[in-house]
Design an enzyme around this catalytic site. Structure first.
Site, mmCIF file in Angstrom:
data_model
loop_
_atom_site.group_PDB
_atom_site.id
_atom_site.type_symbol
_atom_site.label_atom_id
_atom_site.label_comp_id
_atom_site.label_asym_id
_atom_site.label_seq_id
_atom_site.Cartn_x
_atom_site.Cartn_y
_atom_site.Cartn_z
ATOM 1 N N LYS A 265 3.737 -12.225 -9.074
ATOM 2 C CA LYS A 265 4.284 -11.409 -10.168
ATOM 3 C C LYS A 265 5.808 -11.532 -10.292
ATOM 4 O O LYS A 265 6.343 -11.433 -11.384
ATOM 5 C CB LYS A 265 3.880 -9.948 -9.997
ATOM 6 C CG LYS A 265 2.404 -9.713 -10.277
ATOM 7 C CD LYS A 265 2.052 -8.242 -10.248
ATOM 8 C CE LYS A 265 0.554 -8.073 -10.427
ATOM 9 N NZ LYS A 265 0.136 -6.676 -10.464
ATOM 10 N N ASP A 301 1.366 -3.572 -16.232
ATOM 11 C CA ASP A 301 1.009 -2.651 -15.141
ATOM 12 C C ASP A 301 1.590 -1.261 -15.398
ATOM 13 O O ASP A 301 0.931 -0.248 -15.191
ATOM 14 C CB ASP A 301 1.546 -3.188 -13.801
ATOM 15 C CG ASP A 301 0.670 -4.309 -13.242
ATOM 16 O OD1 ASP A 301 -0.509 -4.398 -13.625
ATOM 17 O OD2 ASP A 301 1.177 -5.099 -12.425
HETATM 18 P P1 NAP Z 1 3.247 -4.591 -2.040
HETATM 19 O O1 NAP Z 1 4.315 -5.124 -2.938
HETATM 20 O O2 NAP Z 1 2.821 -5.373 -0.865
HETATM 21 O O3 NAP Z 1 3.764 -3.143 -1.521
HETATM 22 C C1 NAP Z 1 3.010 -2.359 -0.688
HETATM 23 C C2 NAP Z 1 3.747 -1.054 -0.353
HETATM 24 O O4 NAP Z 1 2.863 -0.273 0.430
HETATM 25 C C3 NAP Z 1 5.014 -1.269 0.465
HETATM 26 O O5 NAP Z 1 5.995 -0.345 0.039
HETATM 27 C C4 NAP Z 1 4.553 -0.953 1.893
HETATM 28 O O6 NAP Z 1 5.550 -0.329 2.692
HETATM 29 C C5 NAP Z 1 3.493 0.105 1.659
HETATM 30 N N1 NAP Z 1 2.515 0.068 2.735
HETATM 31 C C6 NAP Z 1 1.678 -0.973 3.052
HETATM 32 N N2 NAP Z 1 0.901 -0.608 4.102
HETATM 33 C C7 NAP Z 1 1.279 0.653 4.463
HETATM 34 C C8 NAP Z 1 0.852 1.550 5.473
HETATM 35 N N3 NAP Z 1 -0.133 1.230 6.321
HETATM 36 N N4 NAP Z 1 1.443 2.756 5.546
HETATM 37 C C9 NAP Z 1 2.426 3.094 4.679
HETATM 38 N N5 NAP Z 1 2.881 2.285 3.704
HETATM 39 C C10 NAP Z 1 2.306 1.080 3.598
HETATM 40 O O7 NAP Z 1 1.935 -4.270 -2.858
HETATM 41 P P2 NAP Z 1 1.819 -3.865 -4.406
HETATM 42 O O8 NAP Z 1 1.673 -5.081 -5.232
HETATM 43 O O9 NAP Z 1 2.917 -2.911 -4.710
HETATM 44 O O10 NAP Z 1 0.399 -3.125 -4.445
HETATM 45 C C11 NAP Z 1 0.185 -1.894 -3.788
HETATM 46 C C12 NAP Z 1 -1.229 -1.413 -4.076
HETATM 47 O O11 NAP Z 1 -1.341 -1.024 -5.437
HETATM 48 C C13 NAP Z 1 -2.288 -2.509 -3.902
HETATM 49 O O12 NAP Z 1 -2.774 -2.510 -2.592
HETATM 50 C C14 NAP Z 1 -3.373 -2.142 -4.877
HETATM 51 O O13 NAP Z 1 -4.377 -1.390 -4.250
HETATM 52 C C15 NAP Z 1 -2.651 -1.249 -5.888
HETATM 53 N N6 NAP Z 1 -2.659 -1.897 -7.237
HETATM 54 C C16 NAP Z 1 -3.580 -1.478 -8.121
HETATM 55 C C17 NAP Z 1 -3.648 -2.029 -9.387
HETATM 56 C C18 NAP Z 1 -4.658 -1.507 -10.367
HETATM 57 O O14 NAP Z 1 -4.877 -2.155 -11.422
HETATM 58 N N7 NAP Z 1 -5.247 -0.366 -10.125
HETATM 59 C C19 NAP Z 1 -2.741 -3.035 -9.745
HETATM 60 C C20 NAP Z 1 -1.782 -3.453 -8.812
HETATM 61 C C21 NAP Z 1 -1.760 -2.874 -7.562
HETATM 62 P P3 NAP Z 1 6.683 -1.173 3.464
HETATM 63 O O15 NAP Z 1 7.769 -1.340 2.475
HETATM 64 O O16 NAP Z 1 7.043 -0.295 4.595
HETATM 65 O O17 NAP Z 1 6.054 -2.465 3.897
#
Ligand code: NAP
Length: 457
Positions: A265, A301
């Site tokens: 992205k 998004d």
């Molecule tokens: P990302 O860029 O990898 O970011 C993940 C975030 O979650 C980071 O801030 C990370 O914290 C935090 N995190 C990960 N594991 C954690 C844990 N065990 N405890 C606390 N914090 C944790 O991922 P993203 O692209 O933002 O996506 C995040 C989630 O959004 C996805 O897993 C997905 O389920 C959801 N999503 C849904 C849709 C939809 O259409 N519904 C679309 C996109 C995403 P750190 O900074 O400390 O690493």
């Protein structure tokens, strides 16, 4: 198959359309001429007597009554501004947008007796209307042709060439097909793709790009929508580790619409020719639309997060996480005038996103003190097979709205706790549904009701 020519006045739709129809041995229908015939008056008189709204109503009726097959149609310059017209025009058709620059159009239509739509002098009106209409023109088209490169007969020849050979030259298509050959596709999908690319089927191609992405629900949803709206398109998945090679294939194959997912992205941005201001501000693109070899990036998004929260404008909110989904969430909540605090496991990342987006950051442990009215979980915590929740039952109160962006399972541990505490809960499927509607709109110009997407998902 119907061929539709759209575009601003002065792009040669009528002349090119007549030549094209002659070469294909089909009738040519011009919607403006049909409107004048039915009203028994010229367009300036229709505008004088009924105003623009009256003219648009006649235009809608004419478009609804066009034959579905075996015809070349030229539309009025404003016809595709109405998504209902776009839905009708696109059914069973290929839509070609004829384009020209502001000065060329002003020169070509100089001295026309058409009424002003903006009240501005003719020289200024073209620029204003073109800028206004450009997004709708691009959304509604399958292929774009620049008419400054030759006379209307040349534009008609380009349409024929695209119909016969596809939108890109044979050499580019050959390297695109080599790329396809390396993708992990199911045999049925590969055969359908091969028939489309070899010209056996007339139509366009869309795809999801990611690594991995072959598990995605997007192909089933999009192919369902294409069938429902009668669009001659195939949607497949481009699971590939290198975004540069992937985008080159998108260009080589003339892919019309691309959904971009993890991990591309952010990294896709330098490979595009233009990025819309919302996507630029969020720093991520999840939708790419191609027309005439130009790739434009958008972010839907944030709209998927905004839509289910529109009735909470001005609320006090927290966003859990500071990654890509959190950046889109913060942008969405700020656009609704919410006061946003970002809570993240790694405080430095929360502080960075807060600084970029003009809001506050705080430790995860402070959620109770902040007394949020809206909570958005933008971390993967609670995603199958994980059964944990970042918030405890004591953090949740009646009247709160809790939106978990995780969508597998539909009822995450956080949502189960929130429901028991009397909160309003919004599952992650709602984000998927609304962002997909907006993506489909960018690629086709058709507004799909949320319930239709919900049913297909
Ligand atoms: P990302 O860029 O990898 O970011 C993940 C975030 O979650 C980071 O801030 C990370 O914290 C935090 N995190 C990960 N594991 C954690 C844990 N065990 N405890 C606390 N914090 C944790 O991922 P993203 O692209 O933002 O996506 C995040 C989630 O959004 C996805 O897993 C997905 O389920 C959801 N999503 C849904 C849709 C939809 O259409 N519904 C679309 C996109 C995403 P750190 O900074 O400390 O690493």
């Amino acid at each position: 198959m119907r061929i539709i020519l759209t575009g601003f006045r002065g792009t040669g739709k009528t002349t090119a359309g007549e030549i094209l129809a002659g070469r294909l041995g089909l009738p040519f229908l011009d919607t403006d001429r049909i409107i004048e015939g039915r009203a028994g008056k010229k367009i300036p008189a229709i505008f004088r007597e009924r105003g623009e709204a009256g003219f648009r109503e006649l235009e809608r009726q004419v478009i609804a009554s066009l034959p579905q097959d075996g015809v070349v149609v030229g539309t009025g310059g404003g016809a595709v501004l109405d998504p209902v017209n776009v839905e009708r025009l696109r059914k069973g058709s290929l839509v070609f947008l004829l384009q020209a620059g502001e000065e060329t159009i002003a020169r070509r239509i100089g001295g026309s007796d058409r009424p002003s739509l903006t009240g501005k002098p003719p020289a200024d009106e073209v620029g204003v209307l073109l800028r206004d209409r450009q997004p709708a023109y691009l959304r509604a088209a399958d292929f774009c042709i620049g008419t400054e490169r030759g006379p209307p007969a040349w534009a008609a020849g380009e349409v024929l060439r695209i119909l016969e050979e596809g939108p890109t030259p044979a050499l580019s298509r050959a390297s695109g097909m080599k790329f396809i050959g390396q993708l992990p596709l199911r045999e049925g999908d590969r055969a359908a793709l091969s028939a489309l690319l070899k010209g056996g089927e007339k139509g366009g191609l869309c795809a999801i790009a990611g690594y991995p992405c072959s598990h995605s629900r997007s192909p089933a949803l999009w192919n369902g929508l294409f069938a429902r709206y009668g669009l001659p398109y195939l949607y497949t998945s481009f699971e590939w580790p290198d975004i540069g090679e992937l985008i080159q294939a998108v260009r080589d194959l003339g892919v019309r619409g691309l959904a971009v997912t993890i991990p591309f992205k952010e990294t896709v941005i330098p490979h595009l020719d233009g990025v819309d201001p919302d996507a630029r501000a969020i720093g991520a693109v999840n939708t790419v639309v191609q027309c005439g070899g130009v790739l434009r990036g958008f972010n839907t998004d944030w709209l998927g997060i905004r839509a289910p929260l529109e009735d909470r404008a001005g609320a006090r909110a927290v966003v859990l996480g500071a990654g890509g989904a959190a950046a889109a969430a913060v942008y969405a909540l700020r656009s609704l005038g919410m006061e946003v605090t970002i809570l993240n496991r790694t405080p430095g990342k929360a502080a960075g996103l807060a600084e970029r987006s003009g809001c506050r950051a705080a430790p995860l442990s402070s959620v109770r003190d902040l007394r949020p009215e809206v909570v958005v979980n933008a971390t993967p915590v609670g995603m199958h097979p994980d059964r944990s929740s970042l918030l405890a039952a004591e953090d949740l109160r009646e009247g709160m709205t809790v939106f978990d962006l995780v969508y597998t399972p539909p009822e995450t541990p956080l949502l189960a706790l929130a429901r028991r505490a009397g909160c309003r809960v919004i599952p992650g499927t709602e984000m998927f549904i609304h962002q997909a509607r907006e993506q489909f709109f960018h690629v086709t110009g058709i507004r799909v009701p949320g319930d239709i997407v919900r049913e297909l998902v």
